[in-house]
Design a protein around this motif. Structure first.
Motif, mmCIF file in Angstrom:
data_model
loop_
_atom_site.group_PDB
_atom_site.id
_atom_site.type_symbol
_atom_site.label_atom_id
_atom_site.label_comp_id
_atom_site.label_asym_id
_atom_site.label_seq_id
_atom_site.Cartn_x
_atom_site.Cartn_y
_atom_site.Cartn_z
ATOM 1 N N ARG A 1 3.507 2.532 -23.291
ATOM 2 C CA ARG A 1 2.168 2.684 -22.722
ATOM 3 C C ARG A 1 1.979 4.051 -22.063
ATOM 4 O O ARG A 1 0.844 4.497 -21.892
ATOM 5 N N SER B 1 8.230 -1.411 -23.192
ATOM 6 C CA SER B 1 6.790 -1.633 -23.322
ATOM 7 C C SER B 1 5.998 -0.703 -22.410
ATOM 8 O O SER B 1 4.949 -0.187 -22.799
ATOM 9 N N GLN B 2 6.511 -0.456 -21.194
ATOM 10 C CA GLN B 2 5.839 0.473 -20.289
ATOM 11 C C GLN B 2 6.040 1.911 -20.749
ATOM 12 O O GLN B 2 5.130 2.740 -20.654
ATOM 13 N N GLU C 1 1.778 -1.847 -16.403
ATOM 14 C CA GLU C 1 2.064 -3.277 -16.444
ATOM 15 C C GLU C 1 2.072 -3.901 -15.048
ATOM 16 O O GLU C 1 2.411 -3.235 -14.060
ATOM 17 N N VAL C 2 1.762 -5.183 -14.997
ATOM 18 C CA VAL C 2 1.769 -5.931 -13.734
ATOM 19 C C VAL C 2 3.151 -5.925 -13.100
ATOM 20 O O VAL C 2 3.294 -5.947 -11.874
ATOM 21 N N HIS D 1 -7.698 -1.358 -15.588
ATOM 22 C CA HIS D 1 -7.112 -0.305 -14.742
ATOM 23 C C HIS D 1 -8.134 0.221 -13.734
ATOM 24 O O HIS D 1 -7.773 0.591 -12.617
ATOM 25 N N ASP E 1 -5.214 -7.177 -13.427
ATOM 26 C CA ASP E 1 -4.100 -7.659 -14.244
ATOM 27 C C ASP E 1 -4.265 -7.386 -15.736
ATOM 28 O O ASP E 1 -3.379 -7.710 -16.525
ATOM 29 N N GLN E 2 -5.397 -6.768 -16.140
ATOM 30 C CA GLN E 2 -5.595 -6.400 -17.541
ATOM 31 C C GLN E 2 -5.463 -4.887 -17.752
ATOM 32 O O GLN E 2 -6.044 -4.333 -18.685
ATOM 33 N N ASP E 3 -4.719 -4.244 -16.884
ATOM 34 C CA ASP E 3 -4.477 -2.802 -16.984
ATOM 35 C C ASP E 3 -3.722 -2.508 -18.277
ATOM 36 O O ASP E 3 -2.618 -3.012 -18.496
ATOM 37 N N TYR F 1 11.423 1.486 -13.563
ATOM 38 C CA TYR F 1 10.810 0.431 -14.377
ATOM 39 C C TYR F 1 10.587 0.933 -15.808
ATOM 40 O O TYR F 1 10.872 0.211 -16.776
ATOM 41 N N ASN G 1 -3.870 -0.210 -8.515
ATOM 42 C CA ASN G 1 -3.295 0.012 -9.847
ATOM 43 C C ASN G 1 -2.488 1.298 -9.928
ATOM 44 O O ASN G 1 -2.674 2.111 -10.831
ATOM 45 N N HIS H 1 12.007 -0.812 -19.248
ATOM 46 C CA HIS H 1 10.995 -1.615 -19.941
ATOM 47 C C HIS H 1 10.333 -0.734 -21.007
ATOM 48 O O HIS H 1 9.479 0.102 -20.694
#
Length: 351
Positions: free
Chosen positions: A207, A203-204, A308-309, A332, A302-304, A197, A187, A201
């Protein structure tokens, strides 16, 4: 300082100030609602949780590194002479986050899990506090790993790392390919991927708000300590960031992580200075075109909630011998959330 760096610094401070203002309001409302005594009432922990001295996890040791003079604490399991498996933890953790791997791989390896500089029983370089951030650049951290391998009596290792330990491990494998037989990262993306990235993105970017907040002086330290290190509880057991398996982190495990930062000798700024140095200190060199030549395994829950994945995509451009394994339903903290699954993946790949 170039114009680009000036602009980047101004943008970073602007975003950091925004998040700092938001957190100041949040902290003030929390202090009013729950009382200032609760807000500032974190405990200095004198007594070690018993789980930190569990003999099944290994034996505690110390080495002093030559260039920095810092005394490093580590826990080692497995006989001397077996191949070295060196495990690097993340934030806000310590060596104890590798407790499952210490027990599992001791028959095949000399498994060593150190406290990184500024964490736990490993010393933090002076000056302490915010102004000590230059001592936590990636070049300092990778040099610690190089000297630690030598101090342990080895010429190379299987390097296993998570979160901030993974940041260090990626760069170490790039700079010292002769010292890494195999690399396992969990992770944490390759350094050549993360910045690009995040810039493409939103969204990242959203986060990663805490990375900007941590650029501010003093406020992050106060936030982490508030309500008796409630942030650490939220990290491991909260609804958003925490482990998905309810019994993954026991109350004693949580106390062990809090003890890392609440010991009388603890320096909370050391851990936060990793983030400050990452923004302020220039990278060792351009990541463009860099390769990790050793066989590399990436394990990703995959639920970090923090990363993000999508950050796994494109890693094979930097790592020719690359294997990616997803752990469905894991957070994470993948090696603690799903230890049996992670150990199975590691064992199969190492064979």
């Amino acid at each position: 300082m170039s114009l680009a760096r000036i602009i980047r610094s101004a943008m970073t401070w602007g975003i950091a100030s925004f998040y700092g203002s938001v957190m100041l309001v949040t902290m003030t409302l929390g202090a009013i609602r729950r009382g200032p005594r609760a807000f500032f009432g974190y405990k200095v922990r004198q007594d070690r949780p018993k789980c930190l001295d569990d003999p099944e996890l290994g034996t505690h040791g110390y080495v002093r590194l030559k260039s920095s003079g810092l005394r490093f604490h580590y826990v080692a399991a497995g006989e001397r002479g077996k191949p070295l498996m060196l495990c690097l933890h993340g934030f806000p953790e310590c060596w104890y986050s590798w407790r499952h791997q210490l027990k599992e791989f001791r028959n095949s390896y000399r498994v060593v899990a150190p406290d990184l500089r500024g964490y736990g029983e490993t010393e933090s370089p002076q000056p302490f506090g915010y102004w000590g951030w230059p001592n936590f650049s990636v070049s300092h951290l990778t040099n610690d790993v190089r000297e630690l391998i030598e101090a342990l009596g080895y010429s190379s290792c299987t390097l296993v790392a998570h979160d901030w330990g993974g940041v260090v491990a990626w760069q170490f494998a790039i700079d010292h390919p002769d010292l890494v037989d195999k690399l396992i990262v969990m992770n944490i993306p390759h350094p050549g991927i993360f910045a690009k990235y995040m810039s493409t993105h939103f969204s990242q970017f959203r986060r990663s708000w805490y990375m900007f907040l941590f650029q501010l002086p003093w406020l992050p330290e106060i936030l982490v300590k508030s309500f008796d290190f409630e942030m650490i509880s939220d990290c491991f057991k909260g609804k958003g960031m925490g482990c998905r398996r309810r019994d993954a982190i026991t109350d004693e495990d949580l106390e062990a992580f809090k003890y890392t930062f609440a010991r009388p000798e603890a320096n909370m700024s050391g851990a936060i200075n990793y983030y400050r140095a990452a923004f302020k200190a220039p990278p060792p060199r351009s990541y463009k075109g860099t390769k990790v030549t050793c066989p590399t395994l990436m394990i990703w829950g995959d639920q970090d909630a923090a990363l993000e994945v999508g950050l796994t995509e494109g890693t094979d451009k930097f790592v020719p011998d690359f294997t990616l394994k997803m752990v469905p339903g894991a957070s994470h903290w993948v090696q603690q959330d799903q230890p049996e699954v992670v150990i199975g993946i590691m064992r199969d790949w190492l064979k």
